[in-house]
Design a protein around this motif. Sequence first.
Motif, short mmCIF file in Angstrom:
data_model
loop_
_atom_site.label_atom_id
_atom_site.label_comp_id
_atom_site.label_asym_id
_atom_site.label_seq_id
_atom_site.Cartn_x
_atom_site.Cartn_y
_atom_site.Cartn_z
N ARG A 3 7.99 -3.73 11.78
CA ARG A 3 6.68 -3.59 11.17
C ARG A 3 6.20 -2.14 11.20
N SER A 4 6.46 -1.44 12.30
CA SER A 4 6.00 -0.06 12.41
C SER A 4 6.63 0.82 11.33
N LEU A 9 6.26 3.57 6.01
CA LEU A 9 6.78 3.60 4.64
C LEU A 9 5.65 3.37 3.63
N LEU A 10 4.75 2.44 3.93
CA LEU A 10 3.65 2.15 3.03
C LEU A 10 2.69 3.33 2.89
N GLY A 12 3.54 6.48 3.12
CA GLY A 12 4.23 7.43 2.24
C GLY A 12 4.17 7.01 0.78
N ILE A 13 4.28 5.71 0.53
CA ILE A 13 4.18 5.22 -0.85
C ILE A 13 2.79 5.49 -1.41
N MET A 14 1.76 5.33 -0.59
CA MET A 14 0.39 5.57 -1.06
C MET A 14 0.17 7.04 -1.42
N VAL A 15 0.80 7.94 -0.67
CA VAL A 15 0.72 9.36 -1.02
C VAL A 15 1.32 9.58 -2.41
N ALA A 16 2.50 9.00 -2.63
CA ALA A 16 3.18 9.16 -3.92
C ALA A 16 2.38 8.53 -5.05
N TRP A 17 1.83 7.34 -4.82
CA TRP A 17 1.07 6.67 -5.87
C TRP A 17 -0.24 7.38 -6.16
N MET A 230 9.97 -0.22 -5.45
CA MET A 230 11.05 -0.94 -4.79
C MET A 230 10.69 -1.25 -3.34
N PHE A 231 10.24 -0.24 -2.61
CA PHE A 231 9.94 -0.44 -1.19
C PHE A 231 8.61 -1.17 -0.99
N TYR A 232 7.66 -0.98 -1.91
CA TYR A 232 6.40 -1.72 -1.77
C TYR A 232 6.63 -3.21 -1.98
N ASN A 233 7.39 -3.58 -3.00
CA ASN A 233 7.67 -4.99 -3.24
C ASN A 233 8.45 -5.61 -2.08
N GLN A 234 9.29 -4.80 -1.44
CA GLN A 234 10.00 -5.29 -0.26
C GLN A 234 9.02 -5.55 0.87
N ALA A 235 8.02 -4.68 1.02
CA ALA A 235 6.99 -4.88 2.04
C ALA A 235 6.18 -6.13 1.76
#
Length: 310
Positions: A3-4, A9-10, A12-17, A230-235
Amino acid sequence: MKRSFIYVLLVGIMVAWGLNVTALKVLVEHFSPVALTALRILTAGLVVLLFLWGIGKLQKVSWNEAKQIGLAALFSVVAHHFFLALGIARTTAVNAGLVLGLVPLVTALLAIVFLGQRPTLFRLLGIALGFFGVVFVVASGDGGLGHLSIGDVYVFLAVLAQGISFIMIKKATVEARLMTGWMLVFGSLWLFVLSLVLEPSGLSSLKEGTLPLWMIFLASAVVATALGHMFYNQAVQHLGPAESAVFINLNPFFSLLGAHWLLGEPISPMQLAGFLFIVVGVMFGSGGMDDVIARFRRAKAVEGGRKAGM
């Protein structure tokens, strides 16, 4: 997957989005929005499938799984990116980023309706606060609420489509990364058809790009869209749609910073107030406060049990 690690990862995705909103604002000023989006989504989908092939995870899908992918693609790719491209072309990057902050609230509301999650007081309060924050955002634009920007409406429709897609992804039996790749490819084909209908000269506008614009395009397609989705949908499949959506409250924050620092768009006090309402609404509406209270009660129960055992 721990989970950590998913949480890091989430973020980092928010920075990109968040920064991707600024990137898209730059791109749609030089290219036809729908044609650009179709090419960006196709590029992202091919990158995801190539990545899966490289790690040996590119597998065949059954007919039932293909139907799940196709239906989710209509919302996650076609509707979401179509309305997002139209909206960003007709509103500011600041407003677009803030309205996109409603994704967690819309997802939480849909999870209540379609996944049977209990509508607690905090969740309902959060949904109300989030929408109130958007009122602050659009009221600070030219003409106030009486002249609501059609771009803001389009961005909200993109939010609604994405929330619906998260529910579908949670229910799907297809592995999240594989589902993402095929959704992007299938969705991009529909977007190309829409582009030919709505923008007859849309594809020809892509010939006018410069090297800096194509670098921005690749960053948006590969980092934000391909890897991010890809990684967000995996989350979403690991944590659930509501808990994963909590992190999207960081999206408008990075959108605000990107639009202000890179595009020079001003940030008004009303927009800041709207942002604060949205963040508080996200924490309540997505179940963050419910989790805090539940942990507090468990800690009190453990402490009470220890005292009783003395």
